[in-house]
Design a protein around this motif. Structure first.
Motif, PDB file in Angstrom:
ATOM      1  N   ALA A 254       0.808  -1.219   0.000  1.00  0.00           N
ATOM      2  CA  ALA A 254       0.000   0.000   0.000  1.00  0.00           C
ATOM      3  C   ALA A 254       0.840   1.268   0.000  1.00  0.00           C
ATOM      4  O   ALA A 254       0.297   2.364  -0.184  1.00  0.00           O
ATOM      5  N   LEU A 255       2.145   1.140   0.193  1.00  0.00           N
ATOM      6  CA  LEU A 255       2.987   2.343   0.170  1.00  0.00           C
ATOM      7  C   LEU A 255       2.972   3.006  -1.209  1.00  0.00           C
ATOM      8  O   LEU A 255       3.070   4.228  -1.314  1.00  0.00           O
ATOM      9  N   VAL A 256       2.852   2.210  -2.262  1.00  0.00           N
ATOM     10  CA  VAL A 256       2.900   2.770  -3.610  1.00  0.00           C
ATOM     11  C   VAL A 256       1.694   3.673  -3.881  1.00  0.00           C
ATOM     12  O   VAL A 256       1.865   4.841  -4.264  1.00  0.00           O
ATOM     13  N   PRO A 257       0.435   3.193  -3.679  1.00  0.00           N
ATOM     14  CA  PRO A 257      -0.682   4.129  -3.876  1.00  0.00           C
ATOM     15  C   PRO A 257      -0.674   5.277  -2.876  1.00  0.00           C
ATOM     16  O   PRO A 257      -1.081   6.391  -3.209  1.00  0.00           O
ATOM     17  N   CYS A 258      -0.196   5.021  -1.645  1.00  0.00           N
ATOM     18  CA  CYS A 258      -0.109   6.114  -0.662  1.00  0.00           C
ATOM     19  C   CYS A 258       0.811   7.219  -1.178  1.00  0.00           C
ATOM     20  O   CYS A 258       0.465   8.408  -1.124  1.00  0.00           O
ATOM     21  N   ALA A 259       1.986   6.836  -1.661  1.00  0.00           N
ATOM     22  CA  ALA A 259       2.937   7.833  -2.168  1.00  0.00           C
ATOM     23  C   ALA A 259       2.360   8.553  -3.379  1.00  0.00           C
ATOM     24  O   ALA A 259       2.531   9.770  -3.534  1.00  0.00           O
ATOM     25  N   CYS A 260       1.660   7.819  -4.231  1.00  0.00           N
ATOM     26  CA  CYS A 260       1.075   8.420  -5.437  1.00  0.00           C
ATOM     27  C   CYS A 260       0.039   9.474  -5.074  1.00  0.00           C
ATOM     28  O   CYS A 260       0.107  10.618  -5.529  1.00  0.00           O
ATOM     29  N   PHE A 261      -0.928   9.111  -4.234  1.00  0.00           N
ATOM     30  CA  PHE A 261      -2.001  10.050  -3.898  1.00  0.00           C
ATOM     31  C   PHE A 261      -1.495  11.196  -3.028  1.00  0.00           C
ATOM     32  O   PHE A 261      -1.977  12.330  -3.155  1.00  0.00           O
ATOM     33  N   LEU A 262      -0.540  10.910  -2.146  1.00  0.00           N
ATOM     34  CA  LEU A 262       0.039  11.987  -1.344  1.00  0.00           C
ATOM     35  C   LEU A 262       0.684  13.022  -2.249  1.00  0.00           C
ATOM     36  O   LEU A 262       0.463  14.233  -2.098  1.00  0.00           O
ATOM     37  N   PHE A 263       1.465  12.566  -3.221  1.00  0.00           N
ATOM     38  CA  PHE A 263       2.156  13.512  -4.097  1.00  0.00           C
ATOM     39  C   PHE A 263       1.177  14.274  -4.975  1.00  0.00           C
ATOM     40  O   PHE A 263       1.346  15.478  -5.213  1.00  0.00           O
ATOM     41  N   LEU A 264       0.131  13.594  -5.438  1.00  0.00           N
ATOM     42  CA  LEU A 264      -0.886  14.284  -6.227  1.00  0.00           C
ATOM     43  C   LEU A 264      -1.560  15.387  -5.410  1.00  0.00           C
ATOM     44  O   LEU A 264      -1.843  16.472  -5.923  1.00  0.00           O
ATOM     45  N   CYS A 265      -1.812  15.118  -4.142  1.00  0.00           N
ATOM     46  CA  CYS A 265      -2.402  16.150  -3.277  1.00  0.00           C
ATOM     47  C   CYS A 265      -1.462  17.340  -3.131  1.00  0.00           C
ATOM     48  O   CYS A 265      -1.892  18.501  -3.146  1.00  0.00           O
ATOM     49  N   LEU A 266      -0.169  17.061  -3.014  1.00  0.00           N
ATOM     50  CA  LEU A 266       0.809  18.134  -2.820  1.00  0.00           C
ATOM     51  C   LEU A 266       1.035  18.946  -4.088  1.00  0.00           C
ATOM     52  O   LEU A 266       1.538  20.071  -4.020  1.00  0.00           O
ATOM     53  N   LEU A 267       0.677  18.385  -5.244  1.00  0.00           N
ATOM     54  CA  LEU A 267       0.843  19.116  -6.496  1.00  0.00           C
ATOM     55  C   LEU A 267      -0.256  20.131  -6.748  1.00  0.00           C
ATOM     56  O   LEU A 267      -0.126  20.989  -7.618  1.00  0.00           O
ATOM     57  N   VAL A 268      -1.348  20.038  -5.994  1.00  0.00           N
ATOM     58  CA  VAL A 268      -2.502  20.904  -6.265  1.00  0.00           C
ATOM     59  C   VAL A 268      -2.193  22.377  -5.999  1.00  0.00           C
ATOM     60  O   VAL A 268      -2.412  23.227  -6.865  1.00  0.00           O
ATOM     61  N   PRO A 269      -1.658  22.752  -4.813  1.00  0.00           N
ATOM     62  CA  PRO A 269      -1.350  24.180  -4.601  1.00  0.00           C
ATOM     63  C   PRO A 269      -0.212  24.616  -5.508  1.00  0.00           C
ATOM     64  O   PRO A 269       0.802  23.938  -5.634  1.00  0.00           O
ATOM     65  N   ARG A 270      -0.351  25.760  -6.175  1.00  0.00           N
ATOM     66  CA  ARG A 270       0.690  26.297  -7.043  1.00  0.00           C
ATOM     67  C   ARG A 270       1.107  27.675  -6.541  1.00  0.00           C
ATOM     68  O   ARG A 270       0.365  28.324  -5.809  1.00  0.00           O
ATOM     69  N   GLY A 271       2.263  28.096  -6.949  1.00  0.00           N
ATOM     70  CA  GLY A 271       2.757  29.410  -6.553  1.00  0.00           C
ATOM     71  C   GLY A 271       4.263  29.386  -6.420  1.00  0.00           C
ATOM     72  O   GLY A 271       4.952  28.562  -7.019  1.00  0.00           O
ATOM     73  N   GLY A 272       4.787  30.287  -5.593  1.00  0.00           N
ATOM     74  CA  GLY A 272       6.221  30.342  -5.382  1.00  0.00           C
ATOM     75  C   GLY A 272       6.704  29.145  -4.597  1.00  0.00           C
ATOM     76  O   GLY A 272       5.948  28.477  -3.902  1.00  0.00           O
ATOM     77  N   ASP A 273       7.994  28.852  -4.728  1.00  0.00           N
ATOM     78  CA  ASP A 273       8.556  27.706  -4.041  1.00  0.00           C
ATOM     79  C   ASP A 273       9.332  28.176  -2.817  1.00  0.00           C
ATOM     80  O   ASP A 273       9.394  29.356  -2.514  1.00  0.00           O
ATOM     81  N   ALA A 274       9.921  27.202  -2.096  1.00  0.00           N
ATOM     82  CA  ALA A 274      10.663  27.518  -0.877  1.00  0.00           C
ATOM     83  C   ALA A 274      11.998  26.788  -0.909  1.00  0.00           C
ATOM     84  O   ALA A 274      12.147  25.720  -0.301  1.00  0.00           O
ATOM     85  N   PRO A 275      12.978  27.310  -1.652  1.00  0.00           N
ATOM     86  CA  PRO A 275      14.258  26.611  -1.778  1.00  0.00           C
ATOM     87  C   PRO A 275      14.962  26.397  -0.447  1.00  0.00           C
ATOM     88  O   PRO A 275      15.674  25.407  -0.273  1.00  0.00           O
ATOM     89  N   PHE A 276      14.766  27.304   0.510  1.00  0.00           N
ATOM     90  CA  PHE A 276      15.412  27.137   1.814  1.00  0.00           C
ATOM     91  C   PHE A 276      14.939  25.855   2.486  1.00  0.00           C
ATOM     92  O   PHE A 276      15.729  25.144   3.128  1.00  0.00           O
ATOM     93  N   LEU A 277      13.644  25.538   2.355  1.00  0.00           N
ATOM     94  CA  LEU A 277      13.108  24.345   3.015  1.00  0.00           C
ATOM     95  C   LEU A 277      13.691  23.063   2.440  1.00  0.00           C
ATOM     96  O   LEU A 277      13.799  22.059   3.155  1.00  0.00           O
ATOM     97  N   ARG A 278      14.060  23.073   1.168  1.00  0.00           N
ATOM     98  CA  ARG A 278      14.664  21.875   0.585  1.00  0.00           C
ATOM     99  C   ARG A 278      15.984  21.561   1.261  1.00  0.00           C
ATOM    100  O   ARG A 278      16.257  20.415   1.637  1.00  0.00           O
ATOM    101  N   GLU A 279      16.813  22.574   1.413  1.00  0.00           N
ATOM    102  CA  GLU A 279      18.104  22.366   2.063  1.00  0.00           C
ATOM    103  C   GLU A 279      17.930  22.087   3.547  1.00  0.00           C
ATOM    104  O   GLU A 279      18.604  21.217   4.112  1.00  0.00           O
ATOM    105  N   PHE A 280      17.016  22.802   4.184  1.00  0.00           N
ATOM    106  CA  PHE A 280      16.772  22.619   5.610  1.00  0.00           C
ATOM    107  C   PHE A 280      16.323  21.187   5.909  1.00  0.00           C
ATOM    108  O   PHE A 280      16.824  20.543   6.841  1.00  0.00           O
TER     109      PHE A 280
END
Length: 559
Positions: A254-280
């Motif tokens: 079930a990790l595969v569909p979980c990862a798929c739907f989680l990522f799809l949910c995270l793709l919905v909001p659009r706008g500016g990104d947060a490069p600092f959070l990637r490194e953090f």
């Protein structure tokens, strides 16, 4: 093309995922309830699949475009491998004293153990993720070199299922003598199947497929899918636990569909990104075992073991706080160093020699890029035109800054400008809007540069040169809908232009993946000019629809 940035929820969730990994290694609820702690740990198993899916989405999405067979690793992949390799080496050195102190350094078959740890198991218990990312990316790139995306995904899925039987479903494998012997032999080579061979490719490929074949985002459907798949994950985890089957508990169906739907949910909001959070977030992941050592040492010195160690929730809070504080400080220092080096403003001019100069506020450029992305409709991405040295802004500086802040592709006027961008680290697709000598097709292919084709004669010359060089050239059609410069003139003779483009699409060694037009008076608001622009766009849409109906696959459509 897939925009590397412009998905702020993905960057924010990186921090949550890093803290979930801290949960796995500190067991926050163990002092209160073993079942609750196992449930939290099961939820936390989503963190690493999320990281791999994000890497696949942003790094490998270009590789699954229909018809594309990458002959060599793209500049972006090479840069990722180098950066991750350097990070892995630095982390290995960082944790070497702890490894020696804990007595985990191999004393027998030293070379074999070191190679196994470096390539598969990780040189420290949490560092397995880094070699898994390196090996997994190479596996996926290798599969996509020889197989279509669907077949490559099937191989990745089969590897994951094989790994699953050596992980949480190991009890099933033990019941079959042949499988048990096979896995016993396998575990003589590696400690776990949770590595870059069995685990990482499935989620890297998942991310690539989500990027390469974007679908319309339906937030409610994505949330419903995530809820159902999480329920299945918990049912699977607790069921296997009751049976006593897991050898380890990192891999679930079930990790595969979980990862798929989680990522799809995270793709919905659009706008500016947060490069600092990637490194953090990466620093939190890397540093938290050191924070565990520090918290335990502080507890011993302060005689506070009962509160800082034996109380699992307080232990988690202390480790998380220490990890975040150290990660924040290091990320800020790194950001300031880059800012001082090249990311903030241009170097101060020598006023003894210059009588005029331009200072470019790159933060304003980033805000503009974010504002454009914020008002784009779903599925629309930003191509930054940076010809003529980014119109005087400095392509070597503005280009990487725009890529960092959302540009999914770049357009330039000539091959020299495209190569200039590649030399300065741009990994996203680059389209040449003007002419390139067919004798330079090898440079187009080597640098993964897309060429504009505006006539049948030019297409034939490119095709012949590509056949002689043994390379494939990626192309976009340019159509003239009323600008009157270059392009297939669908305005003067629609049927003849369509027929010419279809003949071009059939030429060997040319892969047409896109089409575009140039508006003539789109900056004017007079009624007659607005009508002209609308007429251009209507003719462009008619052209695209006709070509697609006739079987010409056009995946990138831009104006």
């Amino acid at each position: 093309m897939t925009a590397r940035r412009g998905y702020p929820a993905v960057d924010r969730f990186r921090v949550a995922a890093a803290l979930l990994v801290v949960c796995i290694h500190t067991a926050p609820l163990a002092s209160f309830s073993a079942a609750a702690d196992f449930a939290l740990k099961t939820l936390a198993r989503l963190a690493v699949p999320f990281f791999f899916t994000a890497t696949g989405f942003f790094l490998l999405g270009e590789l699954v475009r229909p018809g594309l067979r990458p002959r060599t690793l793209s500049p972006g992949v090479r840069r990722f491998l180098k950066k991750t390799g350097v990070l892995y080496a630095a982390c290995t050195v960082l944790y070497l004293p702890v490894t020696l102190y804990a007595g985990n350094f191999p004393v027998e078959n030293v070379l074999g153990e070191l190679v196994r740890d470096a390539v598969l198991d990780g040189t420290f218990y949490h560092l397995w993720y880094l070699p898994a990312a390196l090996l997994g990316v190479l596996v996926v790139c290798g599969l996509l070199r020889f197989l279509r995306p669907g077949a490559a995904a099937g191989v990745c899925g089969a590897l994951y299922l094989a790994g699953l039987l050596g992980d949480s479903w190991y009890g099933l494998a033990k019941q079959l003598p042949a499988l048990k012997e096979g896995y016993d032999a396998l575990f003589g080579v590696m400690d776990y199947t949770r590595n870059g061979l069995f685990f990482a490719p499935a989620f890297l490929m998942l991310g690539a497929l989500l990027a390469g074949f974007p679908a319309r985002r339906r937030p409610r459907a994505c949330l419903a899918g995530l809820g159902c798949s999480l329920a299945l994950l918990f049912a699977e985890a607790f069921g296997l636990r009751a049976l006593g089957w897991p050898r380890h508990d990192s891999m679930y169906l079930a990790l595969v569909p979980c990862a798929c739907f989680l990522f799809l949910c995270l793709l919905v909001p659009r706008g500016g990104d947060a490069p600092f959070l990637r490194e953090f977030s990466m620093l939190v992941y890397v540093l938290h075992p050191m924070a565990i050592v520090g918290v335990r040492g502080a507890a011993k010195v302060l005689h506070a073991r009962e509160w800082l160690v034996e109380n699992s929730l307080a232990h988690f809070a202390a480790v998380a706080a220490a990890s975040c504080a150290a990660a924040w400080l290091l990320a800020r220092l790194s950001q300031r160093r880059r800012w001082d080096g090249h990311s903030g403003t241009a170097p101060k001019p020598d006023l003894r020699r210059a009588r005029a100069w331009a200072e470019v506020d790159l933060e304003a450029v980033a805000r503009n890029a974010g504002a454009l992305q914020g008002c784009m409709p779903a599925g629309c991405r930003l191509m930054a035109v940076v010809k003529a040295d980014a119109y005087g802004h400095g392509a070597a500086v503005a280009g990487p800054w725009l890529e960092e802040n959302g540009a999914a592709a770049f357009a330039v006027s000539c091959l020299a400008e495209a190569r200039h961008l590649r030399r300065h680290g741009i990994s996203k697709p680059i389209l040449i809007l003007g002419y390139t000598d067919p004798l330079q097709v090898d440079q187009l292919a080597f640098n993964c540069i897309t060429q504009t084709v505006y006539s049948e004669e030019y297409a034939k010359a490119l095709s012949a040169a590509a056949q002689n060089a043994g390379v494939e050239v990626h192309c976009h059609f340019k159509v003239d809908t009323g600008m009157g410069r270059i392009g297939f003139s669908v305005r003067s003779d629609f049927e003849a232009a369509i027929a010419a483009m279809e003949r071009c699409a059939a030429l060997p060694k040319l892969h047409f993946s896109g089409i575009f037009q140039h508006f003539a008076v789109a900056d004017s608001t007079t009624p007659e000019n607005e009508a002209y622009t609308q007429a251009q766009h209507a003719l462009f849409e008619r052209t695209v629809q006709r070509l697609q109906a006739d079987g010409v696959a056009l995946h990138t459509i831009h104006c």
